[in-house]
Design an enzyme around this catalytic site. Structure first.
Site, PDB file in Angstrom:
ATOM      1  N   ARG A 155      73.270  40.173  60.297  1.00  0.00           N
ATOM      2  CA  ARG A 155      72.733  40.098  61.646  1.00  0.00           C
ATOM      3  C   ARG A 155      71.351  40.741  61.686  1.00  0.00           C
ATOM      4  NH1 ARG A 155      74.290  39.020  66.796  1.00  0.00           N
ATOM      5  NH2 ARG A 155      72.826  39.831  68.318  1.00  0.00           N
ATOM      6  N   ASP A 170      83.544  58.796  51.405  1.00  0.00           N
ATOM      7  CA  ASP A 170      84.641  59.567  51.993  1.00  0.00           C
ATOM      8  C   ASP A 170      85.812  58.705  52.458  1.00  0.00           C
ATOM      9  OD1 ASP A 170      82.748  58.631  53.888  1.00  0.00           O
ATOM     10  OD2 ASP A 170      83.500  59.984  55.416  1.00  0.00           O
ATOM     11  N   GLU A 223      80.609  59.790  55.850  1.00  0.00           N
ATOM     12  CA  GLU A 223      80.205  58.771  56.839  1.00  0.00           C
ATOM     13  C   GLU A 223      81.072  58.829  58.083  1.00  0.00           C
ATOM     14  OE1 GLU A 223      79.707  55.678  59.331  1.00  0.00           O
ATOM     15  OE2 GLU A 223      81.603  55.764  58.250  1.00  0.00           O
ATOM     16  N   GLU A 224      82.340  59.261  57.897  1.00  0.00           N
ATOM     17  CA  GLU A 224      83.319  59.150  58.981  1.00  0.00           C
ATOM     18  C   GLU A 224      83.253  60.287  59.986  1.00  0.00           C
ATOM     19  OE1 GLU A 224      85.132  56.614  59.475  1.00  0.00           O
ATOM     20  OE2 GLU A 224      85.421  55.585  57.562  1.00  0.00           O
TER      21      GLU A 224
HETATM   22 NI    NI Z   1      83.274  52.654  56.947  1.00  0.00          NI
END
Ligand code: NI
Length: 395
Positions: A180, A81, A139-140
């Site tokens: 990480r 997206d 995702e947003e």
């Molecule tokens: Ni992103």
């Protein structure tokens, strides 16, 4: 195998860049990725992979089976997206949709995963196990395409043993990769507050209940949730970025509206903090004669990278990129819906360097001038193929 993957990544680089440019020029907002999904399906079919379409409406799943396909399953995820931003870049692949822009690199993730798919499809007779490709929407935007894909069964049949995801990082120079182990990104909750008082003439506060003063006390007091109530060992952030008081120099308004975000890295503390903030805000408003509606909308959970999976991926990346090009990342208080996958699958979410100061490519994600050094695409696609095969072959 490693040199074979590098060779294929180089060979496909032009088409990966072309795919990225197509996606960049044709962005779609969260949960509206219909044309993007069609494009992804078509590109997969062109390389002999038939995806399952319409997962969580606009998501896709595709399977690449190697030898002995049931031995192990590794999932690879890309998000598709774009954001409601007016692009200000002057590039040939500039967004053709006004007010919509791939400003978070999801075009890069999608094009890169298509490249990875092409490489793995070519090599499927040489590795053991199954690769599951996940192209997800939204995702947003809450509730997060990842959570909807999971509800639609993306983590079943076959169930992945591990999942890998990558994200562009404009702070990291192109040619570098960041990892990480363990806790990496924050949970993020949205806060909506309405403080009601009693408006009137600014010269006669004795006849009013001033919601602006109540708001000032609430904002200041709530910072103590972070400084006095949170354990100093648990990072927490509370930000109010929107404050609306529609009075004037001589008008006390009836109400004040606030919006903010609360982020942390611990689920128990997250729940406790919500209760404390609400109680404190409502208590202050009542004590001052007003009223406060304190609404918290839960966003994504925190993102925890599985230590062993991440260490294996990092070592594989060192083999692929050279030790000097693999860096350790710090905790980051942004949120990412990949976190939902990390709750049940051993996961690694890593960063792809996309910065190039010489070319002036320095803008951050979610800005109208965000862009990448496209040399990152060959690296992104090849490295992910190599990480997938390395994880499949690790017992
Ligand atoms: Ni992103």
């Amino acid at each position: 195998m490693l040199s074979e993957i590098k060779k294929l990544a180089k060979q496909y680089a032009t088409s990966i860049i072309a795919n990225r440019r197509h996606l960049h020029a044709n962005p779609e907002l969260s949960y509206e990725e219909y044309e993007t999904a069609k494009f992804v399906a078509q590109k997969l079919k062109e390389i002999g992979i038939t995806p399952t379409e319409g997962v969580a409406k606009t998501g896709l799943i595709a399977i690449i089976e190697g030898k002995n396909p049931t031995s192990k399953v590794v999932a690879l995820r890309a998000d598709m997206d774009a954001l409601p931003i007016f692009e200000k870049n002057n590039v040939p692949y500039k967004s053709t949709k006004e007010g919509v822009m791939h400003a978070c690199g999801h075009d890069v993730h999608t094009a890169s995963l298509l490249g990875t798919a092409a490489i793995l499809q070519q090599l499927k007779n040489t590795f053991e196990g199954t690769v599951k490709l996940i192209f997800q929407p939204g995702e947003e935007k809450i509730p997060g395409g990842a959570s909807l894909m999971i509800k639609d069964g993306v983590l079943e049949n076959p169930k992945p043993n591990n999942i890998l995801g990558q994200h562009v990082m404009p702070l990291l120079p192109v040619g570098k990769i960041g990892f990480r182990e363990g806790m990496y990104m924050a949970s993020a909750d949205e806060i909506y507050v309405t403080i009601t008082g009693k408006g009137g003439h600014g010269a006669m506060p004795e006849f009013c209940i001033d919601p602006v003063v109540i708001m000032a006390h609430i904002i200041t007091a709530l910072q103590q949730i972070v400084s006095r109530h949170a354990s100093p060992k648990i990072p927490s952030v509370l930000t109010f970025g929107k404050v609306l008081a529609q009075g004037a120099t001589n008008i006390i308004p009836n109400e004040v509206y606030l919006e903010g975000t609360f982020r942390t890295l611990d689920e128990d503390w997250r729940t406790q903090a919500h209760i404390k903030m609400k109680k404190m805000a409502e208590g202050i408003a009542e004590a001052m004669g007003g009223h406060c509606d304190f609404d918290i909308r839960r966003g994504y959970p925190h993102l925890k990278n599985h230590p062993e999976t991440t260490l294996k991926a990092k070592n594989a990346a060192i083999a692929y990129m050279g030790e000097e090009n693999v860096v350790d990342l710090d905790i980051w208080m942004a949120a990412e819906d990949f976190a939902y996958y990390t709750q049940t699958v051993d996961a690694c979410f890593y960063r792809l360097g996309t910065r190039n100061e010489e070319k002036g490519i320095i803008s951050g994600v979610h800005t109208p001038t965000f862009d990448i050094d496209e040399n990152a695409l060959e690296i992104g696609a090849g490295l992910m193929a190599w990480l997938a095969i390395s994880e499949l072959e690790a017992k």
